[in-house]
Design a protein around this motif. Structure first.
Motif, PDB file in Angstrom:
ATOM      1  N   UNK A   1       0.789  -1.479   0.248  1.00  0.00           N
ATOM      2  CA  UNK A   1       0.207   0.153   0.133  1.00  0.00           C
ATOM      3  C   UNK A   1       0.877   1.082   0.150  1.00  0.00           C
ATOM      4  N   UNK A   2       1.908   1.415   0.718  1.00  0.00           N
ATOM      5  CA  UNK A   2       3.111   2.327   0.911  1.00  0.00           C
ATOM      6  C   UNK A   2       3.556   2.717  -1.197  1.00  0.00           C
ATOM      7  N   UNK A   3       3.692   1.545  -1.326  1.00  0.00           N
ATOM      8  CA  UNK A   3       4.378   1.560  -3.009  1.00  0.00           C
ATOM      9  C   UNK A   3       3.265   2.357  -3.900  1.00  0.00           C
ATOM     10  N   UNK A   4       1.691   1.901  -3.757  1.00  0.00           N
ATOM     11  CA  UNK A   4       1.225   1.312  -4.755  1.00  0.00           C
ATOM     12  C   UNK A   4       0.702   3.837  -4.330  1.00  0.00           C
ATOM     13  N   UNK A   5       0.357   4.250  -2.940  1.00  0.00           N
ATOM     14  CA  UNK A   5       1.083   5.295  -3.117  1.00  0.00           C
ATOM     15  C   UNK A   5       1.796   6.715  -3.526  1.00  0.00           C
ATOM     16  N   UNK A   6       2.865   6.334  -3.587  1.00  0.00           N
ATOM     17  CA  UNK A   6       4.167   6.552  -3.875  1.00  0.00           C
ATOM     18  C   UNK A   6       4.500   6.525  -5.562  1.00  0.00           C
ATOM     19  N   UNK A   7       3.683   5.218  -6.269  1.00  0.00           N
ATOM     20  CA  UNK A   7       3.615   5.754  -7.679  1.00  0.00           C
ATOM     21  C   UNK A   7       2.168   6.194  -8.468  1.00  0.00           C
ATOM     22  N   UNK A   8       1.794   6.247  -7.284  1.00  0.00           N
ATOM     23  CA  UNK A   8       0.227   7.020  -8.076  1.00  0.00           C
ATOM     24  C   UNK A   8       0.722   8.588  -7.815  1.00  0.00           C
ATOM     25  N   UNK A   9       1.452   8.980  -6.486  1.00  0.00           N
ATOM     26  CA  UNK A   9       1.789  10.552  -6.296  1.00  0.00           C
ATOM     27  C   UNK A   9       2.333  10.741  -7.384  1.00  0.00           C
ATOM     28  N   UNK A  10       3.120  10.348  -7.366  1.00  0.00           N
ATOM     29  CA  UNK A  10       4.746  10.499  -8.913  1.00  0.00           C
ATOM     30  C   UNK A  10       3.976  10.470 -10.154  1.00  0.00           C
ATOM     31  N   UNK A  11       2.995   9.372 -10.189  1.00  0.00           N
ATOM     32  CA  UNK A  11       2.647  10.117 -11.581  1.00  0.00           C
ATOM     33  C   UNK A  11       1.362  11.197 -11.905  1.00  0.00           C
ATOM     34  N   UNK A  12       0.482  11.623 -10.600  1.00  0.00           N
ATOM     35  CA  UNK A  12       0.345  12.650 -10.462  1.00  0.00           C
ATOM     36  C   UNK A  12       0.699  13.930 -10.986  1.00  0.00           C
ATOM     37  N   UNK A  13       1.853  13.701 -10.086  1.00  0.00           N
ATOM     38  CA  UNK A  13       3.206  15.137 -10.110  1.00  0.00           C
ATOM     39  C   UNK A  13       4.111  15.046 -11.599  1.00  0.00           C
ATOM     40  N   UNK A  14       3.691  13.227 -11.737  1.00  0.00           N
ATOM     41  CA  UNK A  14       4.552  13.772 -13.361  1.00  0.00           C
ATOM     42  C   UNK A  14       3.949  13.898 -14.026  1.00  0.00           C
ATOM     43  N   UNK A  15       2.772  13.702 -13.976  1.00  0.00           N
ATOM     44  CA  UNK A  15       1.856  14.083 -15.845  1.00  0.00           C
ATOM     45  C   UNK A  15       2.265  15.388 -16.410  1.00  0.00           C
ATOM     46  N   UNK A  16       0.741  16.471 -15.326  1.00  0.00           N
ATOM     47  CA  UNK A  16       1.596  18.160 -15.529  1.00  0.00           C
ATOM     48  C   UNK A  16       2.965  18.306 -16.012  1.00  0.00           C
ATOM     49  N   UNK A  17       3.861  18.180 -15.665  1.00  0.00           N
ATOM     50  CA  UNK A  17       5.301  18.060 -15.381  1.00  0.00           C
ATOM     51  C   UNK A  17       5.331  17.833 -17.032  1.00  0.00           C
ATOM     52  N   UNK A  18       5.810  16.161 -17.718  1.00  0.00           N
ATOM     53  CA  UNK A  18       5.291  15.847 -18.826  1.00  0.00           C
ATOM     54  C   UNK A  18       4.809  16.492 -19.985  1.00  0.00           C
ATOM     55  N   UNK A  19       3.457  16.603 -19.583  1.00  0.00           N
ATOM     56  CA  UNK A  19       2.960  17.443 -20.827  1.00  0.00           C
ATOM     57  C   UNK A  19       3.373  18.839 -21.255  1.00  0.00           C
ATOM     58  N   UNK A  20       4.021  19.943 -20.073  1.00  0.00           N
ATOM     59  CA  UNK A  20       4.375  20.697 -20.373  1.00  0.00           C
ATOM     60  C   UNK A  20       5.594  20.793 -21.189  1.00  0.00           C
ATOM     61  N   UNK A  21       6.487  19.988 -20.892  1.00  0.00           N
ATOM     62  CA  UNK A  21       7.966  19.645 -22.024  1.00  0.00           C
ATOM     63  C   UNK A  21       7.432  19.288 -23.228  1.00  0.00           C
ATOM     64  N   UNK A  22       6.423  18.167 -23.156  1.00  0.00           N
ATOM     65  CA  UNK A  22       5.952  18.250 -24.327  1.00  0.00           C
ATOM     66  C   UNK A  22       5.565  19.305 -25.110  1.00  0.00           C
ATOM     67  N   UNK A  23       4.616  20.017 -24.651  1.00  0.00           N
ATOM     68  CA  UNK A  23       3.871  20.444 -25.120  1.00  0.00           C
ATOM     69  C   UNK A  23       5.263  22.386 -25.755  1.00  0.00           C
ATOM     70  N   UNK A  24       6.343  22.045 -24.964  1.00  0.00           N
ATOM     71  CA  UNK A  24       7.981  22.751 -25.172  1.00  0.00           C
ATOM     72  C   UNK A  24       8.192  23.014 -26.343  1.00  0.00           C
ATOM     73  N   UNK A  25       8.448  21.077 -26.397  1.00  0.00           N
ATOM     74  CA  UNK A  25       9.031  20.617 -28.124  1.00  0.00           C
ATOM     75  C   UNK A  25       8.488  20.348 -28.729  1.00  0.00           C
ATOM     76  N   UNK A  26       6.859  20.296 -28.985  1.00  0.00           N
ATOM     77  CA  UNK A  26       6.241  20.167 -29.972  1.00  0.00           C
ATOM     78  C   UNK A  26       6.091  21.970 -30.715  1.00  0.00           C
ATOM     79  N   UNK A  27       6.384  23.045 -30.110  1.00  0.00           N
ATOM     80  CA  UNK A  27       6.049  24.730 -30.190  1.00  0.00           C
ATOM     81  C   UNK A  27       7.594  25.491 -30.723  1.00  0.00           C
TER      82      UNK A  27
END
Length: 154
Positions: free
Chosen positions: A126-152
């Motif tokens: 359960x602790x590991x699931x929380x860690x992975x969930x947090x990483x996904x929720x924090x990482x997705x906006x960062x990833x999207x912003x980086x893809x946007x910069x590259x694409x534009x």
């Protein structure tokens, strides 16, 4: 949407097909993701349904590799994969929006993943699931912003 699912979107000033070419090239994921360092296709594979690739991740405390299989490859519309034969589903969807493209990244921790984490991590699952969930929720906006910069071109 449950706590084990998350998605976020960004408008990108790019054609959907050109943007799809970026996000379906998993070898570039290490450029954009705060946790994924590199991905590579199996010999002869590419962005088609059924193709496999390996990803190397690093969260600052450990490094690990995952095995993924492409489950959606619809040019200009959707690219998605599952990790460990169905533990987690990641994907990108693309939709026209006001002369741009709305790029959505989604993540879902699937029932097989919950079961797999309990088998792999036991009492710490359960602790590991929380860690992975947090990483996904924090990482997705960062990833999207980086893809946007590259694409534009930024």
């Amino acid at each position: 949407m449950t706590d084990l699912e998350f998605s976020d979107s960004v408008l990108v000033d790019a054609d959907a097909d050109a943007l799809y070419a970026l996000v379906s090239d998993v070898t570039r994921m290490g450029e954009w993701s705060p946790q994924c360092r590199a991905c590579w296709w199996d010999e002869g594979a590419g962005p088609t349904v059924g193709a496999y690739f390996t990803g190397r991740n690093d969260d600052g405390t450990r490094t690990w590799e995952t095995r993924s299989r492409v489950v959606a490859a619809d040019s200009g519309r959707e690219f998605a994969w599952v990790v460990n034969e169905g533990w987690v589903r990641w994907g990108f969807s693309l939709q026209p929006a006001d002369g741009a493209t709305r790029l959505t990244e989604s993540w879902a921790f699937l029932p097989a993943g919950i079961e797999g984490f309990h088998g792999r991590f036991g009492a710490k699952a359960d602790e590991q699931i929380v860690i992975r969930t947090r990483a996904a929720k924090e990482g997705i906006p960062v990833t999207l912003a980086a893809i946007k910069r590259t694409a534009e071109g930024g």
